[in-house]
Design a protein around this motif. Structure first.
Motif, mmCIF file in Angstrom:
data_model
loop_
_atom_site.group_PDB
_atom_site.id
_atom_site.type_symbol
_atom_site.label_atom_id
_atom_site.label_comp_id
_atom_site.label_asym_id
_atom_site.label_seq_id
_atom_site.Cartn_x
_atom_site.Cartn_y
_atom_site.Cartn_z
ATOM 1 N N GLY A 26 0.811 -1.224 0.000
ATOM 2 C CA GLY A 26 0.000 0.000 0.000
ATOM 3 C C GLY A 26 0.840 1.268 0.000
ATOM 4 O O GLY A 26 0.497 2.259 0.655
ATOM 5 N N LEU A 27 1.938 1.246 -0.714
ATOM 6 C CA LEU A 27 2.839 2.402 -0.752
ATOM 7 C C LEU A 27 2.668 3.158 -2.067
ATOM 8 O O LEU A 27 2.097 2.640 -3.018
ATOM 9 C CB LEU A 27 4.297 1.931 -0.634
ATOM 10 N N ILE A 28 3.207 4.361 -2.089
ATOM 11 C CA ILE A 28 3.173 5.141 -3.325
ATOM 12 C C ILE A 28 4.489 4.945 -4.084
ATOM 13 O O ILE A 28 5.565 5.071 -3.504
ATOM 14 C CB ILE A 28 2.913 6.635 -3.021
ATOM 15 N N HIS A 29 4.352 4.599 -5.350
ATOM 16 C CA HIS A 29 5.528 4.392 -6.207
ATOM 17 C C HIS A 29 5.883 5.713 -6.871
ATOM 18 O O HIS A 29 5.118 6.219 -7.686
ATOM 19 C CB HIS A 29 5.181 3.309 -7.254
ATOM 20 N N LEU A 30 7.024 6.268 -6.511
ATOM 21 C CA LEU A 30 7.474 7.516 -7.139
ATOM 22 C C LEU A 30 8.635 7.233 -8.073
ATOM 23 O O LEU A 30 9.736 6.900 -7.618
ATOM 24 C CB LEU A 30 7.918 8.524 -6.076
ATOM 25 N N SER A 31 8.399 7.332 -9.366
ATOM 26 C CA SER A 31 9.452 7.147 -10.354
ATOM 27 C C SER A 31 9.923 8.512 -10.836
ATOM 28 O O SER A 31 9.163 9.246 -11.479
ATOM 29 C CB SER A 31 8.922 6.317 -11.530
ATOM 30 N N SER A 32 11.169 8.852 -10.533
ATOM 31 C CA SER A 32 11.669 10.182 -10.922
ATOM 32 C C SER A 32 11.658 10.338 -12.441
ATOM 33 O O SER A 32 11.310 11.400 -12.955
ATOM 34 C CB SER A 32 13.074 10.407 -10.374
ATOM 35 N N ALA A 34 9.602 8.951 -14.594
ATOM 36 C CA ALA A 34 8.221 9.167 -15.056
ATOM 37 C C ALA A 34 7.750 10.570 -14.690
ATOM 38 O O ALA A 34 7.087 11.237 -15.490
ATOM 39 C CB ALA A 34 7.297 8.107 -14.446
ATOM 40 N N ILE A 35 8.100 11.020 -13.501
ATOM 41 C CA ILE A 35 7.710 12.371 -13.062
ATOM 42 C C ILE A 35 8.331 13.410 -13.987
ATOM 43 O O ILE A 35 7.674 14.357 -14.422
ATOM 44 C CB ILE A 35 8.131 12.602 -11.585
ATOM 45 N N LEU A 36 9.597 13.204 -14.333
ATOM 46 C CA LEU A 36 10.273 14.145 -15.237
ATOM 47 C C LEU A 36 9.667 14.096 -16.635
ATOM 48 O O LEU A 36 9.482 15.127 -17.277
ATOM 49 C CB LEU A 36 11.768 13.839 -15.306
ATOM 50 N N ARG A 37 9.364 12.881 -17.097
ATOM 51 C CA ARG A 37 8.769 12.772 -18.438
ATOM 52 C C ARG A 37 7.421 13.477 -18.491
ATOM 53 O O ARG A 37 7.019 14.027 -19.492
ATOM 54 C CB ARG A 37 8.634 11.294 -18.863
ATOM 55 N N ILE A 64 15.932 18.461 -9.801
ATOM 56 C CA ILE A 64 15.276 17.209 -9.412
ATOM 57 C C ILE A 64 15.035 17.162 -7.903
ATOM 58 O O ILE A 64 14.005 16.652 -7.447
ATOM 59 C CB ILE A 64 16.071 15.976 -9.914
ATOM 60 N N VAL A 65 15.940 17.733 -7.121
ATOM 61 C CA VAL A 65 15.766 17.723 -5.657
ATOM 62 C C VAL A 65 14.486 18.484 -5.288
ATOM 63 O O VAL A 65 13.694 18.039 -4.459
ATOM 64 C CB VAL A 65 17.002 18.311 -4.933
ATOM 65 N N THR A 66 14.259 19.609 -5.944
ATOM 66 C CA THR A 66 13.066 20.406 -5.658
ATOM 67 C C THR A 66 11.792 19.682 -6.098
ATOM 68 O O THR A 66 10.819 19.604 -5.350
ATOM 69 C CB THR A 66 13.141 21.767 -6.407
ATOM 70 N N ILE A 67 11.845 19.143 -7.310
ATOM 71 C CA ILE A 67 10.665 18.437 -7.829
ATOM 72 C C ILE A 67 10.316 17.241 -6.940
ATOM 73 O O ILE A 67 9.164 17.036 -6.562
ATOM 74 C CB ILE A 67 10.916 17.951 -9.286
ATOM 75 N N MET A 68 11.334 16.463 -6.559
ATOM 76 C CA MET A 68 11.070 15.244 -5.786
ATOM 77 C C MET A 68 10.662 15.558 -4.345
ATOM 78 O O MET A 68 9.853 14.838 -3.762
ATOM 79 C CB MET A 68 12.293 14.315 -5.810
ATOM 80 N N ALA A 69 11.221 16.636 -3.772
ATOM 81 C CA ALA A 69 10.884 16.973 -2.383
ATOM 82 C C ALA A 69 9.381 17.182 -2.244
ATOM 83 O O ALA A 69 8.758 16.744 -1.270
ATOM 84 C CB ALA A 69 11.651 18.217 -1.952
ATOM 85 N N LYS A 70 8.809 17.829 -3.237
ATOM 86 C CA LYS A 70 7.368 18.098 -3.205
ATOM 87 C C LYS A 70 6.581 16.780 -3.235
ATOM 88 O O LYS A 70 5.684 16.543 -2.442
ATOM 89 C CB LYS A 70 7.001 18.954 -4.432
#
Ligand code: ADP
Length: 184
Positions: A26-32, A34-37, A64-70
């Protein structure tokens, strides 16, 4: 709450296993990636991001640090699987700092191990259906070099934290997943 990182060279199978882990716990999958794309082409910044991706180069840390921190801050409520992030020492330190501020931590780092010959085969195969502009022979070569030079040193960082779990990336998807769940 569980927070995991899935680590490995391009084509090692991070995205596939991250998806399975996220579903099971039940976790959230964060793919950097995919997020960037997703950001790409939206605006001028997006275009810049895409130009890095298309060359197989890393997007600059500050971005990327800023985008991912959010995204990470939001996902922490349910726990997360990080896929493709962190990829440099600077990103790893920024992540540790963020998690410390939020009074949480990374529980384990799963390192999917696959040799370059097999990884290359998988990416070429994926490129036929993924539509990803970076799944081509020239860019892939660059991505492997970037992985070796900038990302692989992170293994030591997490080994020192006693969080590193090595996983054989060669077997079929379900066998790898079974191995992962038995180790978590
Ligand atoms: P793969 O793991 O197969 O290389 P990803 O989708 O994870 O694919 O990454 C694709 C591209 O996105 C990378 O080559 C890079 O340009 C960019 N990218 C993804 N994650 C990061 C990151 N943490 N830092 C910098 N750039 C990144």
């Amino acid at each position: 709450m569980r927070n995991y990182i899935i680590f490995g060279a391009p084509g090692a199978g991070k995205g596939t296993q991250a998806d399975l882990i996220a579903k099971k716990y039940g976790l959230i999958h964060l793919s950097s990636g995919a997020i960037l794309r997703h950001e790409a082409d939206k605006n001028e910044l997006g275009k810049k991001i895409r130009s890095y991706q298309d060359k197989g180069q890393l997007v600059p840390d500050v971005l990327i640090v800023t985008i991912m921190a959010k995204q990470i801050s939001r996902a922490l409520k349910s726990g997360l699987v990080l896929d493709g992030y962190p990829r440099t020492l600077r990103q790893a330190r920024a992540l540790d700092k963020l998690l410390k501020n939020k009074k949480t931590k990374i529980n384990a780092v799963l390192n999917l191990r696959l040799n370059q010959v097999l990884a290359l085969k998988r990416i070429i195969l994926r490129g036929k259906t993924s539509g990803r502009s970076d799944d081509n022979a020239k860019t892939i070569k660059n991505r492997f070099a970037v992985y070796r030079n900038q990302t692989a040193p992170l293994l030591d960082y997490y080994r020192k934290q006693k969080k590193l779990i090595n996983i054989d990336g060669r077997p079929e998807i379900s066998a790898i997943f079974k191995n992962i769940t038995s180790r978590l």
